[in-house]
Motif scaffolding. Sequence first.
Motif, PDB file in Angstrom:
ATOM      1  N   VAL A   1      19.718  37.362 -17.541  1.00 45.08           N
ATOM      2  CA  VAL A   1      18.794  37.073 -16.450  1.00 45.08           C
ATOM      3  C   VAL A   1      19.340  37.707 -15.176  1.00 45.08           C
ATOM      4  O   VAL A   1      20.559  37.862 -15.022  1.00 45.08           O
ATOM      5  CB  VAL A   1      18.606  35.542 -16.290  1.00 45.08           C
ATOM      6  CG1 VAL A   1      19.914  34.866 -15.914  1.00 45.08           C
ATOM      7  CG2 VAL A   1      17.500  35.201 -15.310  1.00 45.08           C
ATOM      8  N   ALA A   2      18.453  38.093 -14.263  1.00 49.37           N
ATOM      9  CA  ALA A   2      18.868  38.797 -13.050  1.00 49.37           C
ATOM     10  C   ALA A   2      18.181  38.202 -11.829  1.00 49.37           C
ATOM     11  O   ALA A   2      17.163  37.505 -11.932  1.00 49.37           O
ATOM     12  CB  ALA A   2      18.532  40.283 -13.159  1.00 49.37           C
ATOM     13  N   ASN A   3      18.772  38.507 -10.651  1.00 49.52           N
ATOM     14  CA  ASN A   3      18.182  38.163  -9.355  1.00 49.52           C
ATOM     15  C   ASN A   3      17.964  36.658  -9.172  1.00 49.52           C
ATOM     16  O   ASN A   3      16.918  36.213  -8.701  1.00 49.52           O
ATOM     17  CB  ASN A   3      16.861  38.921  -9.157  1.00 49.52           C
ATOM     18  CG  ASN A   3      17.063  40.424  -9.143  1.00 49.52           C
ATOM     19  OD1 ASN A   3      18.015  40.923  -8.560  1.00 49.52           O
ATOM     20  ND2 ASN A   3      16.180  41.149  -9.820  1.00 49.52           N
ATOM     21  N   ILE A   4      18.985  35.892  -9.526  1.00 53.63           N
ATOM     22  CA  ILE A   4      18.907  34.445  -9.393  1.00 53.63           C
ATOM     23  C   ILE A   4      19.452  34.023  -8.027  1.00 53.63           C
ATOM     24  O   ILE A   4      20.550  34.394  -7.631  1.00 53.63           O
ATOM     25  CB  ILE A   4      19.710  33.753 -10.518  1.00 53.63           C
ATOM     26  CG1 ILE A   4      19.108  34.110 -11.880  1.00 53.63           C
ATOM     27  CG2 ILE A   4      19.729  32.244 -10.316  1.00 53.63           C
ATOM     28  CD1 ILE A   4      17.683  33.664 -12.072  1.00 53.63           C
ATOM     29  N   ASP A   5      18.651  33.252  -7.288  1.00 49.82           N
ATOM     30  CA  ASP A   5      19.092  32.728  -5.993  1.00 49.82           C
ATOM     31  C   ASP A   5      19.925  31.467  -6.153  1.00 49.82           C
ATOM     32  O   ASP A   5      20.866  31.239  -5.397  1.00 49.82           O
ATOM     33  CB  ASP A   5      17.875  32.377  -5.118  1.00 49.82           C
ATOM     34  CG  ASP A   5      17.008  33.577  -4.803  1.00 49.82           C
ATOM     35  OD1 ASP A   5      17.557  34.652  -4.537  1.00 49.82           O
ATOM     36  OD2 ASP A   5      15.765  33.426  -4.831  1.00 49.82           O
ATOM     37  N   LEU A   6      19.542  30.640  -7.127  1.00 49.70           N
ATOM     38  CA  LEU A   6      20.123  29.305  -7.239  1.00 49.70           C
ATOM     39  C   LEU A   6      20.286  28.930  -8.705  1.00 49.70           C
ATOM     40  O   LEU A   6      19.334  29.046  -9.483  1.00 49.70           O
ATOM     41  CB  LEU A   6      19.199  28.297  -6.548  1.00 49.70           C
ATOM     42  CG  LEU A   6      19.678  26.864  -6.357  1.00 49.70           C
ATOM     43  CD1 LEU A   6      20.869  26.830  -5.409  1.00 49.70           C
ATOM     44  CD2 LEU A   6      18.546  26.009  -5.809  1.00 49.70           C
ATOM     45  N   LEU A   7      21.488  28.511  -9.067  1.00 53.56           N
ATOM     46  CA  LEU A   7      21.754  28.041 -10.425  1.00 53.56           C
ATOM     47  C   LEU A   7      21.803  26.516 -10.410  1.00 53.56           C
ATOM     48  O   LEU A   7      22.643  25.924  -9.736  1.00 53.56           O
ATOM     49  CB  LEU A   7      23.081  28.607 -10.934  1.00 53.56           C
ATOM     50  CG  LEU A   7      23.404  28.342 -12.406  1.00 53.56           C
ATOM     51  CD1 LEU A   7      22.426  29.075 -13.314  1.00 53.56           C
ATOM     52  CD2 LEU A   7      24.831  28.767 -12.723  1.00 53.56           C
ATOM     53  N   VAL A   8      20.884  25.890 -11.134  1.00 58.84           N
ATOM     54  CA  VAL A   8      20.848  24.433 -11.235  1.00 58.84           C
ATOM     55  C   VAL A   8      21.587  24.039 -12.505  1.00 58.84           C
ATOM     56  O   VAL A   8      21.120  24.287 -13.619  1.00 58.84           O
ATOM     57  CB  VAL A   8      19.400  23.900 -11.267  1.00 58.84           C
ATOM     58  CG1 VAL A   8      19.403  22.374 -11.352  1.00 58.84           C
ATOM     59  CG2 VAL A   8      18.629  24.361 -10.036  1.00 58.84           C
ATOM     60  N   VAL A   9      22.770  23.467 -12.336  1.00 58.65           N
ATOM     61  CA  VAL A   9      23.614  23.086 -13.461  1.00 58.65           C
ATOM     62  C   VAL A   9      23.318  21.629 -13.799  1.00 58.65           C
ATOM     63  O   VAL A   9      23.677  20.722 -13.054  1.00 58.65           O
ATOM     64  CB  VAL A   9      25.110  23.276 -13.129  1.00 58.65           C
ATOM     65  CG1 VAL A   9      25.963  22.967 -14.355  1.00 58.65           C
ATOM     66  CG2 VAL A   9      25.372  24.692 -12.644  1.00 58.65           C
ATOM     67  N   VAL A  10      22.646  21.420 -14.915  1.00 61.97           N
ATOM     68  CA  VAL A  10      22.268  20.069 -15.332  1.00 61.97           C
ATOM     69  C   VAL A  10      23.381  19.484 -16.194  1.00 61.97           C
ATOM     70  O   VAL A  10      23.807  20.101 -17.177  1.00 61.97           O
ATOM     71  CB  VAL A  10      20.935  20.073 -16.101  1.00 61.97           C
ATOM     72  CG1 VAL A  10      20.530  18.639 -16.477  1.00 61.97           C
ATOM     73  CG2 VAL A  10      19.838  20.729 -15.260  1.00 61.97           C
ATOM     74  N   ALA A  11      23.863  18.313 -15.815  1.00 60.45           N
ATOM     75  CA  ALA A  11      24.950  17.646 -16.533  1.00 60.45           C
ATOM     76  C   ALA A  11      24.536  16.202 -16.803  1.00 60.45           C
ATOM     77  O   ALA A  11      23.516  15.725 -16.307  1.00 60.45           O
ATOM     78  CB  ALA A  11      26.239  17.692 -15.722  1.00 60.45           C
ATOM     79  N   SER A  12      25.361  15.505 -17.588  1.00 59.32           N
ATOM     80  CA  SER A  12      25.022  14.131 -17.943  1.00 59.32           C
ATOM     81  C   SER A  12      26.283  13.324 -18.198  1.00 59.32           C
ATOM     82  O   SER A  12      27.251  13.816 -18.787  1.00 59.32           O
ATOM     83  CB  SER A  12      24.137  14.115 -19.198  1.00 59.32           C
ATOM     84  OG  SER A  12      23.962  12.800 -19.676  1.00 59.32           O
ATOM     85  N   GLY A  13      26.265  12.066 -17.753  1.00 54.96           N
ATOM     86  CA  GLY A  13      27.335  11.133 -18.076  1.00 54.96           C
ATOM     87  C   GLY A  13      26.994  10.296 -19.285  1.00 54.96           C
ATOM     88  O   GLY A  13      27.833   9.558 -19.800  1.00 54.96           O
ATOM     89  N   ALA A  14      25.738  10.404 -19.740  1.00 53.15           N
ATOM     90  CA  ALA A  14      25.302   9.724 -20.960  1.00 53.15           C
ATOM     91  C   ALA A  14      25.313  10.727 -22.099  1.00 53.15           C
ATOM     92  O   ALA A  14      25.572  11.916 -21.900  1.00 53.15           O
ATOM     93  CB  ALA A  14      23.897   9.140 -20.762  1.00 53.15           C
ATOM     94  N   ILE A  15      25.040  10.273 -23.310  1.00 57.41           N
ATOM     95  CA  ILE A  15      25.018  11.178 -24.455  1.00 57.41           C
ATOM     96  C   ILE A  15      23.945  12.243 -24.257  1.00 57.41           C
ATOM     97  O   ILE A  15      22.795  11.909 -23.995  1.00 57.41           O
ATOM     98  CB  ILE A  15      24.745  10.402 -25.767  1.00 57.41           C
ATOM     99  CG1 ILE A  15      25.916   9.454 -26.062  1.00 57.41           C
ATOM    100  CG2 ILE A  15      24.553  11.343 -26.932  1.00 57.41           C
ATOM    101  CD1 ILE A  15      25.695   8.571 -27.261  1.00 57.41           C
TER     102      ILE A  15
END
Length: 292
Positions: free
Chosen positions: A70-84
Amino acid sequence: MEGIIFKSLSGFYYVDCGGGTVTCRARGKFRHEKVKPLVGDRVEVTARADGSGTVDVVLPRKNEFQRPAVANIDLLVVVASGAIPITDPFLIDRVVAMAERRGCESVICFNKWDLEQPADLYETYCRAGFPTLRVSAETGEGMEELSRLIAGKVCAFTGNSGVGKSSILNALEPTFQLQVGDVSEKLGRGRHTTRHVELFRLKNGTVVADTPGFSSFEEEDGVGCAPEELQYAFREFAPYLDRCRFVGCAHVKEKDCAVLGALAAGEISPTRHASYVRLYEQAKEVPEWGRK
């Protein structure tokens, strides 16, 4: 005409030209020039009356990632979780470091906050200087704040399988109706529901990409830079980098290291520094010709 590649699949490029989508093949010159058009590329195309066309020119990129492509990304949204499934902080730190080296801002988004609250990790990324959100795709908590943060930007959503990337996108834009996978309680991880990178346009003009997750990034060695450059991918190190006793300090175990001093004083998170050390050791193993 100009447009943006919104999807790439089986040798076809689906280019959004504002007034519609043109289904394109890339010109043969790209193969000879060893240039591969990526989702997110701004391109010049020749369109035909039947809706097909060719990609003629790939315009200069702001940045690019190879896995996912992927190219030309302004913002990377890193989705994480403390649950399973529980997200390993090292996975967050590696992806964020890769984004930092490519001039891409990151947002850390802890989903499933209604089920489990990893408050310590939340504070870690807030203190490190990243926009950090507590959200729930199930209850809607944090969705308005996330929508405001990504408004008007080209964003990529990533995270380990099962953390709820597709659920968040569906909550932001119900018309997506992206497939949502069940999480295996036995294995503690989800089934991949996203098979390729594709861009979607929100009603507010934001363009978002759903990606196959951290499994793609796990194929990378380090973050694609020399060991001595890695320090610049950890933004909380910046105030201390010119205070170390020795020039070329690695910030691993050196005497009179200002970064280690900040770590001991509680000004730098132990998990973030541990990730740095692990990435530093990985980077040392990659030959110069193998770095991207």
